[in-house]
Motif scaffolding. Structure first.
Motif, PDB file in Angstrom:
ATOM      1  N   ASP A  12      39.168  35.389  52.135  1.00  0.00           N
ATOM      2  CA  ASP A  12      38.760  36.266  51.970  1.00  0.00           C
ATOM      3  C   ASP A  12      37.976  36.544  53.935  1.00  0.00           C
ATOM      4  O   ASP A  12      37.225  37.688  53.763  1.00  0.00           O
ATOM      5  CB  ASP A  12      37.013  34.253  52.028  1.00  0.00           C
ATOM      6  CG  ASP A  12      36.887  34.664  50.949  1.00  0.00           C
ATOM      7  OD1 ASP A  12      37.204  35.906  49.649  1.00  0.00           O
ATOM      8  OD2 ASP A  12      36.376  33.679  50.604  1.00  0.00           O
ATOM      9  N   ARG A  13      38.409  36.405  54.468  1.00  0.00           N
ATOM     10  CA  ARG A  13      38.086  37.298  55.567  1.00  0.00           C
ATOM     11  C   ARG A  13      39.486  37.898  55.981  1.00  0.00           C
ATOM     12  O   ARG A  13      39.311  38.978  57.530  1.00  0.00           O
ATOM     13  CB  ARG A  13      38.667  36.172  56.940  1.00  0.00           C
ATOM     14  CG  ARG A  13      37.358  35.145  56.883  1.00  0.00           C
ATOM     15  CD  ARG A  13      37.738  34.030  58.626  1.00  0.00           C
ATOM     16  NE  ARG A  13      36.333  33.025  58.024  1.00  0.00           N
ATOM     17  CZ  ARG A  13      36.844  32.416  57.628  1.00  0.00           C
ATOM     18  NH1 ARG A  13      36.967  32.028  55.953  1.00  0.00           N
ATOM     19  NH2 ARG A  13      35.199  31.213  57.531  1.00  0.00           N
ATOM     20  N   GLY A  14      40.821  38.108  55.506  1.00  0.00           N
ATOM     21  CA  GLY A  14      41.803  39.264  55.754  1.00  0.00           C
ATOM     22  C   GLY A  14      41.808  40.812  54.468  1.00  0.00           C
ATOM     23  O   GLY A  14      41.068  40.912  53.488  1.00  0.00           O
ATOM     24  N   ASN A  15      42.992  41.051  55.090  1.00  0.00           N
ATOM     25  CA  ASN A  15      42.556  42.840  53.876  1.00  0.00           C
ATOM     26  C   ASN A  15      43.589  42.540  52.949  1.00  0.00           C
ATOM     27  O   ASN A  15      44.923  41.946  53.425  1.00  0.00           O
ATOM     28  CB  ASN A  15      43.414  43.817  55.162  1.00  0.00           C
ATOM     29  CG  ASN A  15      43.930  44.690  54.549  1.00  0.00           C
ATOM     30  OD1 ASN A  15      44.231  45.077  53.512  1.00  0.00           O
ATOM     31  ND2 ASN A  15      43.246  46.330  55.176  1.00  0.00           N
ATOM     32  N   LYS A  16      42.831  42.028  51.892  1.00  0.00           N
ATOM     33  CA  LYS A  16      43.985  42.024  50.861  1.00  0.00           C
ATOM     34  C   LYS A  16      44.565  42.476  50.362  1.00  0.00           C
ATOM     35  O   LYS A  16      45.574  42.171  49.838  1.00  0.00           O
ATOM     36  CB  LYS A  16      42.531  42.377  49.314  1.00  0.00           C
ATOM     37  CG  LYS A  16      41.036  41.431  49.720  1.00  0.00           C
ATOM     38  CD  LYS A  16      41.251  39.963  50.088  1.00  0.00           C
ATOM     39  CE  LYS A  16      39.883  39.535  50.616  1.00  0.00           C
ATOM     40  NZ  LYS A  16      39.008  40.310  51.108  1.00  0.00           N
ATOM     41  N   ARG A  17      44.846  44.244  50.362  1.00  0.00           N
ATOM     42  CA  ARG A  17      46.514  45.089  50.275  1.00  0.00           C
ATOM     43  C   ARG A  17      47.354  44.382  50.937  1.00  0.00           C
ATOM     44  O   ARG A  17      48.430  44.205  50.705  1.00  0.00           O
ATOM     45  CB  ARG A  17      45.480  46.514  50.140  1.00  0.00           C
ATOM     46  CG  ARG A  17      47.283  47.424  50.468  1.00  0.00           C
ATOM     47  CD  ARG A  17      46.580  49.054  50.127  1.00  0.00           C
ATOM     48  NE  ARG A  17      47.417  50.117  50.899  1.00  0.00           N
ATOM     49  CZ  ARG A  17      47.434  49.665  52.012  1.00  0.00           C
ATOM     50  NH1 ARG A  17      46.847  49.959  52.593  1.00  0.00           N
ATOM     51  NH2 ARG A  17      48.387  51.046  52.428  1.00  0.00           N
ATOM     52  N   ALA A  29      53.880  31.368  49.464  1.00  0.00           N
ATOM     53  CA  ALA A  29      53.821  33.236  49.235  1.00  0.00           C
ATOM     54  C   ALA A  29      52.689  33.163  47.921  1.00  0.00           C
ATOM     55  O   ALA A  29      51.903  33.721  47.652  1.00  0.00           O
ATOM     56  CB  ALA A  29      54.975  33.698  49.109  1.00  0.00           C
ATOM     57  N   LYS A  30      53.406  32.822  46.938  1.00  0.00           N
ATOM     58  CA  LYS A  30      52.721  32.940  45.067  1.00  0.00           C
ATOM     59  C   LYS A  30      51.176  32.231  45.655  1.00  0.00           C
ATOM     60  O   LYS A  30      50.181  33.325  44.896  1.00  0.00           O
ATOM     61  CB  LYS A  30      53.643  32.732  43.950  1.00  0.00           C
ATOM     62  CG  LYS A  30      52.968  33.102  42.933  1.00  0.00           C
ATOM     63  CD  LYS A  30      53.788  32.228  42.325  1.00  0.00           C
ATOM     64  CE  LYS A  30      53.450  32.000  41.161  1.00  0.00           C
ATOM     65  NZ  LYS A  30      54.288  31.808  38.944  1.00  0.00           N
ATOM     66  N   ALA A  31      50.946  31.307  45.759  1.00  0.00           N
ATOM     67  CA  ALA A  31      49.702  31.318  46.221  1.00  0.00           C
ATOM     68  C   ALA A  31      48.666  31.477  46.206  1.00  0.00           C
ATOM     69  O   ALA A  31      47.907  31.398  46.453  1.00  0.00           O
ATOM     70  CB  ALA A  31      49.610  29.249  46.567  1.00  0.00           C
ATOM     71  N   PHE A  32      49.152  32.439  48.012  1.00  0.00           N
ATOM     72  CA  PHE A  32      48.557  33.345  48.377  1.00  0.00           C
ATOM     73  C   PHE A  32      47.947  34.824  47.947  1.00  0.00           C
ATOM     74  O   PHE A  32      47.216  35.305  47.454  1.00  0.00           O
ATOM     75  CB  PHE A  32      49.091  33.338  49.544  1.00  0.00           C
ATOM     76  CG  PHE A  32      48.902  33.610  50.912  1.00  0.00           C
ATOM     77  CD1 PHE A  32      47.411  33.725  51.466  1.00  0.00           C
ATOM     78  CD2 PHE A  32      49.767  32.236  51.954  1.00  0.00           C
ATOM     79  CE1 PHE A  32      46.731  32.925  52.599  1.00  0.00           C
ATOM     80  CE2 PHE A  32      49.064  31.297  52.636  1.00  0.00           C
ATOM     81  CZ  PHE A  32      47.463  32.125  53.356  1.00  0.00           C
ATOM     82  N   PHE A  33      49.183  34.947  46.971  1.00  0.00           N
ATOM     83  CA  PHE A  33      49.638  36.103  46.001  1.00  0.00           C
ATOM     84  C   PHE A  33      47.693  36.590  45.105  1.00  0.00           C
ATOM     85  O   PHE A  33      47.277  37.318  44.847  1.00  0.00           O
ATOM     86  CB  PHE A  33      50.672  36.769  46.052  1.00  0.00           C
ATOM     87  CG  PHE A  33      50.817  37.877  45.299  1.00  0.00           C
ATOM     88  CD1 PHE A  33      51.088  38.972  45.664  1.00  0.00           C
ATOM     89  CD2 PHE A  33      49.868  38.222  44.059  1.00  0.00           C
ATOM     90  CE1 PHE A  33      51.470  40.281  45.189  1.00  0.00           C
ATOM     91  CE2 PHE A  33      50.621  39.274  42.916  1.00  0.00           C
ATOM     92  CZ  PHE A  33      51.160  40.641  43.754  1.00  0.00           C
ATOM     93  N   THR A  91      40.619  38.725  43.873  1.00  0.00           N
ATOM     94  CA  THR A  91      39.906  38.929  44.498  1.00  0.00           C
ATOM     95  C   THR A  91      40.047  40.961  45.116  1.00  0.00           C
ATOM     96  O   THR A  91      38.706  41.710  44.574  1.00  0.00           O
ATOM     97  CB  THR A  91      39.323  38.440  45.829  1.00  0.00           C
ATOM     98  OG1 THR A  91      39.742  37.309  45.634  1.00  0.00           O
ATOM     99  CG2 THR A  91      38.438  38.866  47.182  1.00  0.00           C
ATOM    100  N   PHE A  92      41.958  41.377  45.206  1.00  0.00           N
ATOM    101  CA  PHE A  92      41.113  42.573  45.642  1.00  0.00           C
ATOM    102  C   PHE A  92      41.247  43.236  43.699  1.00  0.00           C
ATOM    103  O   PHE A  92      40.379  43.924  43.723  1.00  0.00           O
ATOM    104  CB  PHE A  92      43.283  42.816  45.544  1.00  0.00           C
ATOM    105  CG  PHE A  92      43.209  44.603  46.199  1.00  0.00           C
ATOM    106  CD1 PHE A  92      42.788  44.897  47.265  1.00  0.00           C
ATOM    107  CD2 PHE A  92      44.183  44.892  45.031  1.00  0.00           C
ATOM    108  CE1 PHE A  92      43.060  45.815  47.576  1.00  0.00           C
ATOM    109  CE2 PHE A  92      43.663  46.219  44.920  1.00  0.00           C
ATOM    110  CZ  PHE A  92      43.748  47.294  46.428  1.00  0.00           C
ATOM    111  N   THR A  93      41.641  42.929  42.858  1.00  0.00           N
ATOM    112  CA  THR A  93      41.136  43.541  41.579  1.00  0.00           C
ATOM    113  C   THR A  93      39.718  43.675  40.804  1.00  0.00           C
ATOM    114  O   THR A  93      39.345  44.671  40.895  1.00  0.00           O
ATOM    115  CB  THR A  93      41.862  42.478  40.377  1.00  0.00           C
ATOM    116  OG1 THR A  93      43.338  42.473  40.357  1.00  0.00           O
ATOM    117  CG2 THR A  93      41.768  43.540  39.319  1.00  0.00           C
ATOM    118  N   THR A  94      39.057  42.647  41.545  1.00  0.00           N
ATOM    119  CA  THR A  94      37.329  42.386  41.622  1.00  0.00           C
ATOM    120  C   THR A  94      37.110  43.493  41.999  1.00  0.00           C
ATOM    121  O   THR A  94      36.137  44.058  41.646  1.00  0.00           O
ATOM    122  CB  THR A  94      36.632  41.147  41.994  1.00  0.00           C
ATOM    123  OG1 THR A  94      37.627  39.893  40.785  1.00  0.00           O
ATOM    124  CG2 THR A  94      35.290  41.085  41.093  1.00  0.00           C
TER     125      THR A  94
END
Length: 410
Positions: A71-76, A112-116, A122-125
Motif C-alpha cells: 500500500d505504500r510502495g510503487n505497485k508497478r 516473491a509470489k506472496a508479494f506479487f 491492487t495495481f489492476t484495480t
C-alpha cells in the motif's frame, strides 16, 4: 474522444494481462519441472510432497507484513521487482547441491509470489476502470485456466527436447519477459500515496488495527469475501485428495483421470469465454449467485459419483461455473475495497486463508484414512451450505448498493 480513451485503456489492460499471464504460465512450468528435479535428486515421494507445503508457509510468513509495503510502495516497480527476483531464484535452482537448498530458494520464490499477488490485485484495480473489470476479470480467469492447461504441457515439451534444467532456465526467462511487459505499463500511484511514512513495527500494528476496524465497519464486504475464502479452502482440500478419490474410491484409470483434469480446464475456459462475451448482460450479483450455487452442485455430484460419467458431469459443471464465481467475487472485491487499503486487506485475508488451507488439507487427509467417500461428501455438503450463505447475503435487498453496475464507459 471517449473511444480513444477506451482503446487506450484496453491497450494497457492487454499489456497487464500479457505480463501477469506469462508470470502465471511460468508458475505452472516450474511446478512440473521442480517436482521432477526433486524426485530425480532424492527418489523420495515425501520430498516431493514437501514442495506443496512451502508456498502456503511462505504466504503466512510474508503476507503478515507485506500488505503494508504494497500500500505504500510503487505497485508497478514491486511487480517488476518480484518477477526479477523469481527469475534469478528459479535460474539458480539447477546449480544447487541438495534438496534443502532447493527448499530454501523455493521459499524465497514463494515470498516473491506472496508479494506479487496482492500487488497485482491492487495495481489492476487502479489501472482498469470499474466498467471494464468484469470483462477484464473473465479474460484474466481465461488466461489463468489456460496457463493451468498449457503450462504442464509446455514443461513436458521443454523437458522432452532438452532436459529438466533446460525447462527451468526457460522458466526463468519467462519471468523476465513478464517483467518487460509490466515495465511498459504506467505508474498508477500518486506521490501522496508513496509518501505515507517509513514502515516500522508500530506502523504494521496500526495497519492491522486499521484492517480490523475496517472489517467491523464494512462487515458485509468482509463476510462475503471470507465465505468465498472458506469455499476456496473446501475445494482445495477436496482437490488435494482428487487422485486418490477418483482412482481408489470410484475406480477410474490414470488416463481417465488425466481426461477429467482436461475436461475441468476446458469447462473453465468455456465459462470464462462466455463471460468475456456477455459480461455486460450478467450482473456481478448474478455471477456470484449462479456461480457458487452450481460449483457446489458440481462438487456434490463429484462426491456421490460411482461411475466415470458421473465424474465427467460433475467436473464439467464445477469447471464451467467456477469461471462465474471467480469473476463475480473478484469484481465485487475490486469495486468495494478501498484501493488505498487493498494491499493490507488482501494480505491479512491471505494469511488467514493459508493457515486454514494447511489445517484443512491435513484434516481431510487424516479423515480420509477412515473413509474418504464420507469425508468428501461431508466437505461437499459444507461447501453447499457456505455457498447458500453467500447467495443469501448477496441477494439481500438492503445490500444492493454494493452491486451498483457502472456502465458510464460502455
Amino acid at each position: 474522444m471517449i473511444k480513444q480513451v477506451w482503446i487506450h485503456k484496453w491497450k494497457q489492460a492487454v499489456l497487464l494481462l500479457t505480463g501477469v499471464g506469462i508470470s502465471r504460465l511460468g508458475d505452472f512450468i516450474y511446478l512440473v519441472a521442480i517436482n521432477l528435479l526433486v524426485l530425480k535428486m532424492t527418489g523420495s515421494a515425501a520430498a516431493v510432497a514437501g514442495l506443496w507445503a512451502i508456498s502456503p508457509l511462505a504466504v503466512i510468513f510474508t503476507q503478515f507484513w507485506s500488505g503494508s509495503i504494497v500500500d505504500r510502495g510503487n505497485k508497478r516497480h514491486l511487480m517488476i521487482g518480484m518477477d526479477i527476483v523469481r527469475a534469478g531464484a528459479v535460474g539458480v535452482i539447477p546449480l544447487l547441491p541438495n534438496v534443502w537448498a532447493i527448499y530454501f530458494v523455493l521459499f524465497l520464490i514463494g515470498m516473491a509470489k506472496a508479494f506479487f499477488n496482492p500487488t497485482s490485485m491492487t495495481f489492476t484495480t487502479q489501472l482498469v476502470p470499474k466498467y471494464q473489470r468484469k470483462q477484464f476479470n473473465s479474460i484474466n480467469s481465461l488466461i489463468t485456466s489456460g496457463a493451468f492447461i498449457v503450462g504442464p504441457s509446455i514443461a513436458g515439451i521443454l523437458i522432452m527436447i532438452g532436459s529438466v534444467d533446460f525447462a527451468i532456465y526457460i522458466n526463468a526467462v519467462s519471468f523476465l519477459v513478464s517483467a518487460f511487459f509490466l515495465y511498459l505499463l504506467p505508474n498508477v500511484d500518486s506521490k501522496v500515496e508513496l509518501n505515507k511514512g517509513k514502515l516500522s513495527i508500530k506502523q504494521m500494528q496500526e495497519d492491522w488495527k486499521e484492517v480490523i476496524d475496517y472489517g467491523k465497519r464494512e462487515s458485509f464486504i468482509i463476510s462475503v469475501y471470507m465465505l468465498y475464502l472458506v469455499t476456496t479452502v473446501c475445494t482445495l482440500a477436496m482437490d488435494s485428495q482428487e487422485v486418490v478419490f477418483t482412482q481408489q474410491v470410484v475406480g477410474v484409470s490414470e488416463f481417465q483421470f488425466s481426461l477429467l483434469v482436461t475436461i475441468t480446464g476446458i469447462g473453465f475456459v468455456s465459462g470464462s469465454l462466455l463471460i468475456a462475451v456477455v459480461s455486460k448482460y450478467i450482473s456481478t450479483k448474478n455471477l456470484i449467485g449462479i456461480g457458487f450455487l452450481l460449483v457446489s452442485v458440481g462438487y456434490g455430484i463429484y462426491a456421490f459419483s460411482d461411475t466415470f460419467m458421473m465424474l465427467v458431469i460433475g467436473f464439467i459443471i464445477l469447471g464451467f461455473f467456477n469461471a462465474f464465481s471467480s469473476t463475480g467475487i473478484l469484481t465485487f472485491y475490486q469495486n468495494n475495497i478501498p484501493v488505498e487499503r487493498m494491499g493490507r486487506i488482501t494480505s491479512v485475508l491471505g494469511v488467514l486463508q493459508s493457515i486454514a488451507q494447511i489445517s484443512f488439507i491435513l484434516l481431510i487427509g487424516l479423515l480420509g484414512e477412515w473413509s474418504l467417500r464420507y469425508t468428501i461428501i461431508g466437505v461437499a455438503a459444507f461447501l453447499f451450505i457456505t455457498s447458500i450463505a453467500i447467495i443469501l447475503l448477496v441477494y439481500k435487498r438492503s445490500k444492493q448498493k454494493y452491486f451498483f453496475e457502472d456502465v458510464s464507459g460502455i
